[in-house]
Design an enzyme around this catalytic site. Sequence first.
Site, mmCIF file in Angstrom:
data_model
loop_
_atom_site.group_PDB
_atom_site.id
_atom_site.type_symbol
_atom_site.label_atom_id
_atom_site.label_comp_id
_atom_site.label_asym_id
_atom_site.label_seq_id
_atom_site.Cartn_x
_atom_site.Cartn_y
_atom_site.Cartn_z
ATOM 1 N N ASP A 91 -2.307 8.580 1.812
ATOM 2 C CA ASP A 91 -2.378 7.121 1.887
ATOM 3 C C ASP A 91 -3.017 6.608 0.593
ATOM 4 O OD1 ASP A 91 -2.272 4.580 3.084
ATOM 5 O OD2 ASP A 91 -4.177 4.843 4.079
ATOM 6 N N LYS A 119 2.528 7.450 0.894
ATOM 7 C CA LYS A 119 2.724 5.999 0.764
ATOM 8 C C LYS A 119 2.407 5.605 -0.673
ATOM 9 C CE LYS A 119 0.806 5.179 5.401
ATOM 10 N NZ LYS A 119 -0.271 4.480 6.132
ATOM 11 N N PHE A 140 1.359 1.655 8.906
ATOM 12 C CA PHE A 140 0.675 2.695 9.659
ATOM 13 C C PHE A 140 1.666 3.415 10.555
ATOM 14 C CE2 PHE A 140 -2.380 4.890 12.245
ATOM 15 C CZ PHE A 140 -3.389 5.161 11.322
ATOM 16 N N ARG A 153 -0.861 11.134 18.776
ATOM 17 C CA ARG A 153 -0.755 12.355 17.989
ATOM 18 C C ARG A 153 0.351 13.284 18.515
ATOM 19 N NH1 ARG A 153 -4.728 14.286 14.682
ATOM 20 N NH2 ARG A 153 -6.577 13.409 15.647
HETATM 21 P P1 IMP Z 1 -6.259 8.900 2.226
HETATM 22 O O1 IMP Z 1 -7.509 9.582 1.778
HETATM 23 O O2 IMP Z 1 -6.365 7.415 2.212
HETATM 24 O O3 IMP Z 1 -5.030 9.382 1.476
HETATM 25 O O4 IMP Z 1 -6.107 9.197 3.749
HETATM 26 C C1 IMP Z 1 -5.513 10.297 4.233
HETATM 27 C C2 IMP Z 1 -5.792 10.426 5.712
HETATM 28 O O5 IMP Z 1 -5.818 9.157 6.389
HETATM 29 C C3 IMP Z 1 -4.666 11.188 6.336
HETATM 30 O O6 IMP Z 1 -4.888 12.577 6.275
HETATM 31 C C4 IMP Z 1 -4.637 10.631 7.739
HETATM 32 O O7 IMP Z 1 -5.537 11.326 8.567
HETATM 33 C C5 IMP Z 1 -5.103 9.216 7.590
HETATM 34 N N1 IMP Z 1 -3.950 8.281 7.498
HETATM 35 C C6 IMP Z 1 -3.553 7.565 6.430
HETATM 36 N N2 IMP Z 1 -2.481 6.813 6.695
HETATM 37 C C7 IMP Z 1 -2.158 7.078 7.985
HETATM 38 C C8 IMP Z 1 -1.103 6.603 8.862
HETATM 39 O O8 IMP Z 1 -0.221 5.798 8.512
HETATM 40 N N3 IMP Z 1 -1.111 7.104 10.115
HETATM 41 C C9 IMP Z 1 -2.053 8.000 10.556
HETATM 42 N N4 IMP Z 1 -3.040 8.478 9.769
HETATM 43 C C10 IMP Z 1 -3.096 8.011 8.498
#
Ligand code: IMP
Length: 167
Positions: A91, A119, A140, A153
């Site tokens: 993300d 994303k 999301f 999940r």
């Molecule tokens: P980041 O550090 O922002 O890249 O977040 C990564 C983590 O956030 C992922 O491993 C997920 O656990 C959670 N996450 C981010 N986007 C989503 C989503 O759209 N659905 C569910 N979990 C998400």
Amino acid sequence: MDSAHVENDLVNVLFTEAQIQQRLQEMAQEIERDYEGEELLIVGILRGAVMVMAVSSYGSGTKSSGVVRILKDLDTDISGRHVVIVDEIIDTGLTLSWLTSNLSSRNPASVQIATLLRKPEALQMPVDVKYVGWDIPNEFVVGYGLDYREKYRNLRDIGTLAPHVYS
Ligand code: IMP
Ligand code: MG
């Protein structure tokens, strides 16, 4: 959980279970080819990555790709090892950015990232990802290991969560 209720929480299905399994198998084969003859250490980001890893590790046969080990304990000595970090979704990139630099500082032979989903519009840190299942819009998503507050999940498909659920 009431499945009729769950259906109402999804805007649309992005990827079906069959599509996901197909894509994961392709990625696993690509990784097997790239690391043929090497000993590969797979680092999974629990908990969402568990389902991705199950397929990646066992889904495509195990011919001469070397030993695949699943690292549960980040204190394991990774010096001289080839490491692939497996996550289900990137993300902002903050998590993997941190983990990649943490692991890279321990003298591994190499560190690469594999993720089922990414994303691009949400990225806040540069993260160099070698294996990507699909790029998706900045919405999301849940299912196939992806949760919203521990819910959804276990959905077999991946879908977009309706904004009314979290707003
Ligand atoms: P980041 O550090 O922002 O890249 O977040 C990564 C983590 O956030 C992922 O491993 C997920 O656990 C959670 N996450 C981010 N986007 C989503 C989503 O759209 N659905 C569910 N979990 C998400
Ligand atoms: Mg999560």
